[in-house]
Design an enzyme around this catalytic site. Structure first.
Site, PDB file in Angstrom:
ATOM      1  N   CYS A   1       2.731  -8.594 -19.007  1.00  0.00           N
ATOM      2  CA  CYS A   1       3.938  -8.466 -19.836  1.00  0.00           C
ATOM      3  C   CYS A   1       4.923  -7.488 -19.197  1.00  0.00           C
ATOM      4  CB  CYS A   1       3.547  -7.995 -21.228  1.00  0.00           C
ATOM      5  SG  CYS A   1       4.971  -7.698 -22.288  1.00  0.00           S
TER       6      CYS A   1
ATOM      7  N   ALA B   1      -0.573 -15.573  14.941  1.00  0.00           N
ATOM      8  CA  ALA B   1      -1.841 -14.957  14.525  1.00  0.00           C
ATOM      9  C   ALA B   1      -3.002 -15.941  14.596  1.00  0.00           C
ATOM     10  CB  ALA B   1      -1.702 -14.416  13.105  1.00  0.00           C
TER      11      ALA B   1
ATOM     12  N   HIS C   1       0.873  -5.233  -2.611  1.00  0.00           N
ATOM     13  CA  HIS C   1       2.024  -5.720  -3.379  1.00  0.00           C
ATOM     14  C   HIS C   1       1.618  -6.647  -4.522  1.00  0.00           C
ATOM     15  CE1 HIS C   1       4.798  -4.753   0.286  1.00  0.00           C
ATOM     16  NE2 HIS C   1       4.491  -3.682  -0.418  1.00  0.00           N
TER      17      HIS C   1
ATOM     18  N   CYS D   1       3.250  -8.376 -27.821  1.00  0.00           N
ATOM     19  CA  CYS D   1       4.550  -7.817 -28.238  1.00  0.00           C
ATOM     20  C   CYS D   1       5.697  -8.822 -28.172  1.00  0.00           C
ATOM     21  CB  CYS D   1       4.879  -6.597 -27.378  1.00  0.00           C
ATOM     22  SG  CYS D   1       5.460  -7.002 -25.722  1.00  0.00           S
TER      23      CYS D   1
ATOM     24  N   GLY E   1       1.408  -9.927  11.779  1.00  0.00           N
ATOM     25  CA  GLY E   1       2.360 -10.753  11.040  1.00  0.00           C
ATOM     26  C   GLY E   1       3.205 -10.016  10.025  1.00  0.00           C
TER      27      GLY E   1
ATOM     28  N   ASN F   1       2.180 -10.560  16.783  1.00  0.00           N
ATOM     29  CA  ASN F   1       3.404 -11.100  16.186  1.00  0.00           C
ATOM     30  C   ASN F   1       4.143 -11.872  17.276  1.00  0.00           C
ATOM     31  OD1 ASN F   1       6.073 -11.319  14.917  1.00  0.00           O
ATOM     32  ND2 ASN F   1       5.369  -9.706  13.535  1.00  0.00           N
ATOM     33  N   PRO F   2       4.680 -13.062  16.969  1.00  0.00           N
ATOM     34  CA  PRO F   2       5.433 -13.785  18.007  1.00  0.00           C
ATOM     35  C   PRO F   2       6.781 -13.151  18.334  1.00  0.00           C
ATOM     36  CG  PRO F   2       5.361 -15.062  15.966  1.00  0.00           C
ATOM     37  CD  PRO F   2       4.550 -13.833  15.734  1.00  0.00           C
TER      38      PRO F   2
ATOM     39  N   CYS G   1       4.438 -12.639 -24.344  1.00  0.00           N
ATOM     40  CA  CYS G   1       3.239 -11.814 -24.521  1.00  0.00           C
ATOM     41  C   CYS G   1       2.660 -11.992 -25.933  1.00  0.00           C
ATOM     42  CB  CYS G   1       3.654 -10.357 -24.309  1.00  0.00           C
ATOM     43  SG  CYS G   1       2.380  -9.160 -24.656  1.00  0.00           S
TER      44      CYS G   1
HETATM   45  C1  BJW Z   1       4.166 -14.208  12.417  1.00  0.00           C
HETATM   46  C2  BJW Z   1       3.940 -15.577  12.440  1.00  0.00           C
HETATM   47  C3  BJW Z   1       2.680 -16.005  12.895  1.00  0.00           C
HETATM   48  C4  BJW Z   1       5.921 -15.270  11.687  1.00  0.00           C
HETATM   49  N1  BJW Z   1       1.775 -15.112  13.272  1.00  0.00           N
HETATM   50  N2  BJW Z   1       3.246 -13.334  12.812  1.00  0.00           N
HETATM   51  C5  BJW Z   1      11.761   4.430   3.105  1.00  0.00           C
HETATM   52  C6  BJW Z   1      12.863   4.087   3.856  1.00  0.00           C
HETATM   53  C7  BJW Z   1      13.731   3.085   3.425  1.00  0.00           C
HETATM   54  C8  BJW Z   1      13.525   2.425   2.220  1.00  0.00           C
HETATM   55  C9  BJW Z   1      12.430   2.756   1.485  1.00  0.00           C
HETATM   56  C10 BJW Z   1      11.562   3.741   1.926  1.00  0.00           C
HETATM   57  N3  BJW Z   1      10.557   3.853   1.001  1.00  0.00           N
HETATM   58  C11 BJW Z   1      10.776   2.967   0.009  1.00  0.00           C
HETATM   59  C12 BJW Z   1      11.915   2.298   0.271  1.00  0.00           C
HETATM   60  C13 BJW Z   1      12.514   1.235  -0.601  1.00  0.00           C
HETATM   61  C14 BJW Z   1      11.828  -0.096  -0.480  1.00  0.00           C
HETATM   62  C15 BJW Z   1      11.921  -0.562   0.974  1.00  0.00           C
HETATM   63  O1  BJW Z   1      10.997  -0.470   1.741  1.00  0.00           O
HETATM   64  N4  BJW Z   1      13.046  -1.139   1.337  1.00  0.00           N
HETATM   65  C16 BJW Z   1      13.234  -1.648   2.705  1.00  0.00           C
HETATM   66  C17 BJW Z   1      13.674  -3.097   2.639  1.00  0.00           C
HETATM   67  C18 BJW Z   1      14.204  -0.762   3.421  1.00  0.00           C
HETATM   68  N5  BJW Z   1      10.435  -0.029  -0.911  1.00  0.00           N
HETATM   69  C19 BJW Z   1      10.112  -0.140  -2.203  1.00  0.00           C
HETATM   70  O2  BJW Z   1      10.962  -0.291  -3.072  1.00  0.00           O
HETATM   71  C20 BJW Z   1       8.642  -0.042  -2.565  1.00  0.00           C
HETATM   72  N6  BJW Z   1       8.465   0.841  -3.672  1.00  0.00           N
HETATM   73  C21 BJW Z   1       8.698   2.144  -3.588  1.00  0.00           C
HETATM   74  O3  BJW Z   1       8.981   2.689  -2.564  1.00  0.00           O
HETATM   75  O4  BJW Z   1       8.550   2.779  -4.783  1.00  0.00           O
HETATM   76  C22 BJW Z   1       8.822   4.184  -4.868  1.00  0.00           C
HETATM   77  C23 BJW Z   1       8.308   4.607  -6.224  1.00  0.00           C
HETATM   78  C24 BJW Z   1       7.352   5.581  -6.279  1.00  0.00           C
HETATM   79  C25 BJW Z   1       6.871   5.997  -7.528  1.00  0.00           C
HETATM   80  C26 BJW Z   1       7.353   5.403  -8.688  1.00  0.00           C
HETATM   81  C27 BJW Z   1       8.298   4.410  -8.628  1.00  0.00           C
HETATM   82  C28 BJW Z   1       8.780   3.983  -7.367  1.00  0.00           C
HETATM   83  C29 BJW Z   1       8.114  -1.390  -3.051  1.00  0.00           C
HETATM   84  C30 BJW Z   1       8.162  -2.442  -2.022  1.00  0.00           C
HETATM   85  C31 BJW Z   1       7.722  -3.782  -2.610  1.00  0.00           C
HETATM   86  C32 BJW Z   1       7.975  -4.932  -1.656  1.00  0.00           C
HETATM   87  N7  BJW Z   1       7.815  -6.149  -2.340  1.00  0.00           N
HETATM   88  C33 BJW Z   1       7.941  -7.403  -1.601  1.00  0.00           C
HETATM   89  C34 BJW Z   1       7.983  -8.544  -2.645  1.00  0.00           C
HETATM   90  C35 BJW Z   1       6.594  -8.735  -3.239  1.00  0.00           C
HETATM   91  C36 BJW Z   1       6.586  -9.824  -4.235  1.00  0.00           C
HETATM   92  C37 BJW Z   1       6.862 -11.170  -3.622  1.00  0.00           C
HETATM   93  O5  BJW Z   1       6.079 -11.656  -2.793  1.00  0.00           O
HETATM   94  O6  BJW Z   1       7.884 -11.755  -4.002  1.00  0.00           O
HETATM   95  O7  BJW Z   1       6.833  -7.565  -0.712  1.00  0.00           O
HETATM   96  S1  BJW Z   1       9.339  -7.449  -0.520  1.00  0.00           S
HETATM   97  C38 BJW Z   1       8.546  -8.445   0.731  1.00  0.00           C
HETATM   98  O8  BJW Z   1       8.483  -7.683   1.959  1.00  0.00           O
HETATM   99  C39 BJW Z   1       7.100  -8.624   0.260  1.00  0.00           C
HETATM  100  C40 BJW Z   1       6.334  -8.393   1.516  1.00  0.00           C
HETATM  101  O9  BJW Z   1       4.988  -8.058   1.227  1.00  0.00           O
HETATM  102  C41 BJW Z   1       7.111  -7.315   2.194  1.00  0.00           C
HETATM  103  C42 BJW Z   1       6.860  -7.193   3.671  1.00  0.00           C
HETATM  104  O10 BJW Z   1       7.267  -8.344   4.331  1.00  0.00           O
HETATM  105  P1  BJW Z   1       6.443  -8.856   5.597  1.00  0.00           P
HETATM  106  O11 BJW Z   1       5.076  -9.226   5.174  1.00  0.00           O
HETATM  107  O12 BJW Z   1       6.566  -7.889   6.703  1.00  0.00           O
HETATM  108  O13 BJW Z   1       7.203 -10.232   5.904  1.00  0.00           O
HETATM  109  P2  BJW Z   1       8.542 -10.495   6.792  1.00  0.00           P
HETATM  110  O14 BJW Z   1       9.063 -11.816   6.369  1.00  0.00           O
HETATM  111  O15 BJW Z   1       9.456  -9.361   6.748  1.00  0.00           O
HETATM  112  O16 BJW Z   1       7.972 -10.580   8.274  1.00  0.00           O
HETATM  113  C43 BJW Z   1       7.103 -11.610   8.682  1.00  0.00           C
HETATM  114  C44 BJW Z   1       6.695 -11.339  10.109  1.00  0.00           C
HETATM  115  O17 BJW Z   1       5.763 -12.325  10.501  1.00  0.00           O
HETATM  116  C45 BJW Z   1       7.837 -11.398  11.120  1.00  0.00           C
HETATM  117  O18 BJW Z   1       7.799 -10.254  11.964  1.00  0.00           O
HETATM  118  C46 BJW Z   1       7.548 -12.667  11.937  1.00  0.00           C
HETATM  119  O19 BJW Z   1       7.949 -12.568  13.299  1.00  0.00           O
HETATM  120  C47 BJW Z   1       6.055 -12.739  11.828  1.00  0.00           C
HETATM  121  N8  BJW Z   1       5.457 -14.070  12.010  1.00  0.00           N
HETATM  122  N9  BJW Z   1       5.095 -16.256  12.060  1.00  0.00           N
HETATM  123  C48 BJW Z   1       2.101 -13.790  13.263  1.00  0.00           C
HETATM  124  N10 BJW Z   1       2.388 -17.354  12.981  1.00  0.00           N
HETATM  125 ZN    ZN Z   2       3.755  -7.261 -24.233  1.00  0.00          ZN
END
Ligand code: BJW
Ligand code: ZN
Length: 261
Positions: free
Chosen positions: A136, A246, A128, A165, A202, A228-229, A162
């Site tokens: 830009c 973790a 990500h 541009c 996590g 994962n907790p 940028c």
């Molecule tokens: C612990 C802990 C401890 C706590 N120890 N654990 C198929 C089905 C449905 C929808 C889609 C699909 N395919 C695509 C989609 C759409 C969409 C999507 O997935 N939506 C869902 C919400 C349904 N996906 C996209 O749009 C992706 N792009 C795409 O598909 O493009 C298609 C395309 C193709 C070709 C051309 C053009 C387009 C892109 C997804 C990008 C996600 N971006 C984010 C933001 C990044 C920037 C930022 O940081 O601001 O990424 S969203 C956010 O979620 C971030 C994370 O990396 C990501 C995952 O979250 P994560 O890491 O799992 O965190 P949490 O908070 O959800 O969970 C934390 C966990 O930790 C919990 O379980 C806790 O219990 C645990 N925990 N303490 C261990 N101590």
């Molecule tokens: Zn530019």
């Protein structure tokens, strides 16, 4: 197939420890939970998560940036400043050290905070993007990041522009609806299909296509162990679910596999 272990105490399953010791290609797949013990909020925690005050679509989508660039840029600058104050925790450090115990380790992260690299992990596959690679919004030209300039209150900050541009500079992360970096994605997918053991640490397993990686491994009959907790969307497909933080479970697991770890 699913087995659950509660920690502590942690007498780990013997077969799991043997698989770990004998692994020739281990994949570690991480999400926001791995940085939680460094003080970085996860996304989906209802009270403290990054999105507790906003809807994701207000911040983590291209449309949001077009609508209100200063809100989005200010939020990311606040996060960049937070990350700069945080340090890698025992989970990051243990994963970095694990690379010296197995012949091949592929580290795939959804995180944009750079803490794996700061812990000493080389070649991190950042699905990500990164907070430290702004570019830009209009022409894609990369722009070297300044020191983060946010205060603690997540204020609006107008993005820089940028030099090529004049367009607004955006964070170098992957927002909803955007494609993952193609080469990184292909390398991650190949590793998920070719490894002999995967640790999924996590992550809530809700965001695709990243969440398809552990499922892809399971489809190839590769054992996947989740740390994962809390329960997650992936629980049912896991070989083992190790419930705990973790930064506690990972060091304990590796110490059990290699007593001199
Ligand atoms: C612990 C802990 C401890 C706590 N120890 N654990 C198929 C089905 C449905 C929808 C889609 C699909 N395919 C695509 C989609 C759409 C969409 C999507 O997935 N939506 C869902 C919400 C349904 N996906 C996209 O749009 C992706 N792009 C795409 O598909 O493009 C298609 C395309 C193709 C070709 C051309 C053009 C387009 C892109 C997804 C990008 C996600 N971006 C984010 C933001 C990044 C920037 C930022 O940081 O601001 O990424 S969203 C956010 O979620 C971030 C994370 O990396 C990501 C995952 O979250 P994560 O890491 O799992 O965190 P949490 O908070 O959800 O969970 C934390 C966990 O930790 C919990 O379980 C806790 O219990 C645990 N925990 N303490 C261990 N101590
Ligand atoms: Zn530019």
């Amino acid at each position: 197939m699913t087995e659950t272990q509660t920690t502590p105490p942690m007498p780990f399953d013997d077969e799991l420890l043997t698989r770990l010791r004998q692994s020739q290609h281990l994949v570690v797949f991480t999400g926001a939970g791995v940085s939680r013990e460094s003080g970085i909020p996860t996304f989906r925690d209802a009270l403290t998560g990054l999105w507790s005050q906003y809807e994701p679509e207000d911040l983590a989508m291209p449309d949001a940036f077009v609508r209100d660039p200063s809100l989005v840029w200010g939020w990311y600058e606040w996060r960049r400043a937070l990350v700069a104050r945080c340090e890698p925790n025992p989970a990051h450090l243990t994963i970095a050290a694990l690379a010296n115990r197995v012949p091949k380790l592929t580290l795939i992260t959804q995180n944009v905070d750079g803490l794996h690299a700061r812990a000493g992990s080389p070649d991190v596959l950042e699905l990500h993007g990164s907070l430290e690679r702004p570019r830009c919004f209009d022409c894609g030209t990369h722009c070297p990041p300044d020191a983060p300039m946010a205060t603690d209150d997540q204020q609006r900050i107008e993005p820089p522009t940028c030099v090529q541009c004049g367009g607004f500079i955006r964070p170098g992360v992957v927002w909803f609806g955007e494609a993952l970096p193609v080469d990184v994605w292909h390398r991650a997918k190949r590793a998920a299909q070719a490894c002999d053991l995967m640790l999924s640490v996590g992550t809530s397993g809700l965001v695709y296509p990243a969440a398809s990686l552990p499922k892809e491994a399971v489809f190839q009959q590769i054992p996947v162990v989740q740390i994962n907790p809390e329960p997650t969307a992936l629980d049912e497909t896991m070989w083992h679910n190790l419930h705990g933080e973790a930064g506690v479970v990972l060091p304990s697991l590796l110490k059990s596999a290699w007593p001199d770890f």
